[in-house]
Write a protein that holds these residues in place. Structure first.
Motif, PDB file in Angstrom:
ATOM      1  N   SER A  40      40.245  35.262  42.218  1.00 27.89           N
ATOM      2  CA  SER A  40      39.370  36.212  41.519  1.00 27.89           C
ATOM      3  C   SER A  40      37.930  35.994  41.953  1.00 27.89           C
ATOM      4  O   SER A  40      37.434  34.865  41.951  1.00 27.89           O
ATOM      5  N   VAL A  41      37.269  37.085  42.338  1.00 27.61           N
ATOM      6  CA  VAL A  41      35.861  37.055  42.743  1.00 27.61           C
ATOM      7  C   VAL A  41      35.116  38.163  42.008  1.00 27.61           C
ATOM      8  O   VAL A  41      35.735  39.093  41.495  1.00 27.61           O
ATOM      9  N   LYS A  42      33.781  38.059  41.957  1.00 29.11           N
ATOM     10  CA  LYS A  42      32.962  39.098  41.324  1.00 29.11           C
ATOM     11  C   LYS A  42      32.403  40.019  42.390  1.00 29.11           C
ATOM     12  O   LYS A  42      31.751  39.561  43.330  1.00 29.11           O
ATOM     13  N   LEU A  43      32.654  41.316  42.244  1.00 28.17           N
ATOM     14  CA  LEU A  43      32.034  42.298  43.129  1.00 28.17           C
ATOM     15  C   LEU A  43      30.589  42.473  42.700  1.00 28.17           C
ATOM     16  O   LEU A  43      30.283  42.505  41.518  1.00 28.17           O
ATOM     17  N   GLU A  44      29.712  42.582  43.664  1.00 28.28           N
ATOM     18  CA  GLU A  44      28.291  42.769  43.377  1.00 28.28           C
ATOM     19  C   GLU A  44      27.925  44.229  43.598  1.00 28.28           C
ATOM     20  O   GLU A  44      28.511  44.876  44.445  1.00 28.28           O
ATOM     21  N   PRO A  45      27.011  44.786  42.876  1.00 28.34           N
ATOM     22  CA  PRO A  45      26.113  44.159  41.908  1.00 28.34           C
ATOM     23  C   PRO A  45      26.629  44.204  40.472  1.00 28.34           C
ATOM     24  O   PRO A  45      26.032  43.617  39.590  1.00 28.34           O
ATOM     25  N   LYS A  46      27.737  44.894  40.199  1.00 25.51           N
ATOM     26  CA  LYS A  46      28.190  45.098  38.816  1.00 25.51           C
ATOM     27  C   LYS A  46      28.837  43.870  38.185  1.00 25.51           C
ATOM     28  O   LYS A  46      28.891  43.759  36.976  1.00 25.51           O
ATOM     29  N   GLY A  47      29.398  42.965  38.985  1.00 20.02           N
ATOM     30  CA  GLY A  47      30.053  41.783  38.439  1.00 20.02           C
ATOM     31  C   GLY A  47      31.494  42.017  38.032  1.00 20.02           C
ATOM     32  O   GLY A  47      32.067  41.229  37.288  1.00 20.02           O
ATOM     33  N   THR A  48      32.104  43.095  38.529  1.00 20.49           N
ATOM     34  CA  THR A  48      33.499  43.394  38.219  1.00 20.49           C
ATOM     35  C   THR A  48      34.400  42.353  38.868  1.00 20.49           C
ATOM     36  O   THR A  48      34.246  42.044  40.045  1.00 20.49           O
ATOM     37  N   LEU A  49      35.347  41.796  38.102  1.00 18.80           N
ATOM     38  CA  LEU A  49      36.297  40.833  38.659  1.00 18.80           C
ATOM     39  C   LEU A  49      37.405  41.560  39.406  1.00 18.80           C
ATOM     40  O   LEU A  49      38.008  42.496  38.874  1.00 18.80           O
ATOM     41  N   VAL A  50      37.660  41.124  40.643  1.00 21.85           N
ATOM     42  CA  VAL A  50      38.754  41.662  41.453  1.00 21.85           C
ATOM     43  C   VAL A  50      39.495  40.495  42.078  1.00 21.85           C
ATOM     44  O   VAL A  50      38.974  39.380  42.158  1.00 21.85           O
ATOM     45  N   ALA A  51      40.709  40.734  42.542  1.00 20.11           N
ATOM     46  CA  ALA A  51      41.523  39.681  43.142  1.00 20.11           C
ATOM     47  C   ALA A  51      41.664  39.905  44.641  1.00 20.11           C
ATOM     48  O   ALA A  51      41.919  41.019  45.091  1.00 20.11           O
ATOM     49  N   LEU A  52      41.478  38.828  45.411  1.00 20.87           N
ATOM     50  CA  LEU A  52      41.691  38.846  46.852  1.00 20.87           C
ATOM     51  C   LEU A  52      42.890  37.976  47.169  1.00 20.87           C
ATOM     52  O   LEU A  52      43.066  36.901  46.593  1.00 20.87           O
ATOM     53  N   CYS A  53      43.720  38.429  48.108  1.00 21.37           N
ATOM     54  CA  CYS A  53      44.888  37.632  48.466  1.00 21.37           C
ATOM     55  C   CYS A  53      44.480  36.472  49.377  1.00 21.37           C
ATOM     56  O   CYS A  53      43.399  36.474  49.971  1.00 21.37           O
TER      57      CYS A  53
END
Length: 130
Positions: A40-53
């Motif tokens: 799980s990482v935070k997309l910038e600039p909003k800080g939305t959590l997303v998952a990377l494989c």
């Protein structure tokens, strides 16, 4: 590390059109954080959590405010090309230098003779068990 040539036509300190400057790009790969294989990482600039494989290629951008920022460079998702971040201590754990070594291989040992089986979709078919 890879050496890349980046266009810098818009920099206020550089008025020469078409100029290029060598730049060092640090490439890393994600490592799974849990048994599910996702990080799980935070997309910038909003800080939305997303998952990377696991083994998603990223290029480091900067460290600031206890976070490491990077650009998602590949993968099979809508996040390619976007900037994301991790806490710096997590970036040290989950961003690694080692790329994937190649596709997995499966060795199969067949046992017994082919046998007929009934599939609810295809009816009676000949199966080879392994």
């Amino acid at each position: 590390m890879a050496l890349a040539i980046l266009n810098n036509n818009l920099a206020p300190s550089n008025r020469q059109s078409g100029s290029t400057h060598p730049s060092t790009v640090v490439t890393k790969y994600t490592k799974r954080a849990g048994d599910d294989g996702w990080l799980s990482v935070k997309l910038e600039p909003k800080g939305t959590l997303v998952a990377l494989c696991e083994f998603t290629k990223v290029t480091l951008a900067k460290e600031s405010g206890g976070r490491t920022y990077f650009r998602i460079a590949d993968g099979n998702s809508e996040f390619v090309g976007q900037t994301a971040s991790l806490k710096t201590e997590n970036a040290l754990k989950y961003l690694i230098d080692t790329p994937p070594t190649g596709p997995a291989t499966v060795k199969v040992k067949y046992t017994g003779a082919p046998a007929h089986a009934v599939s609810e979709f295809k009816g009676k078919i000949l199966q080879q068990w392994a």
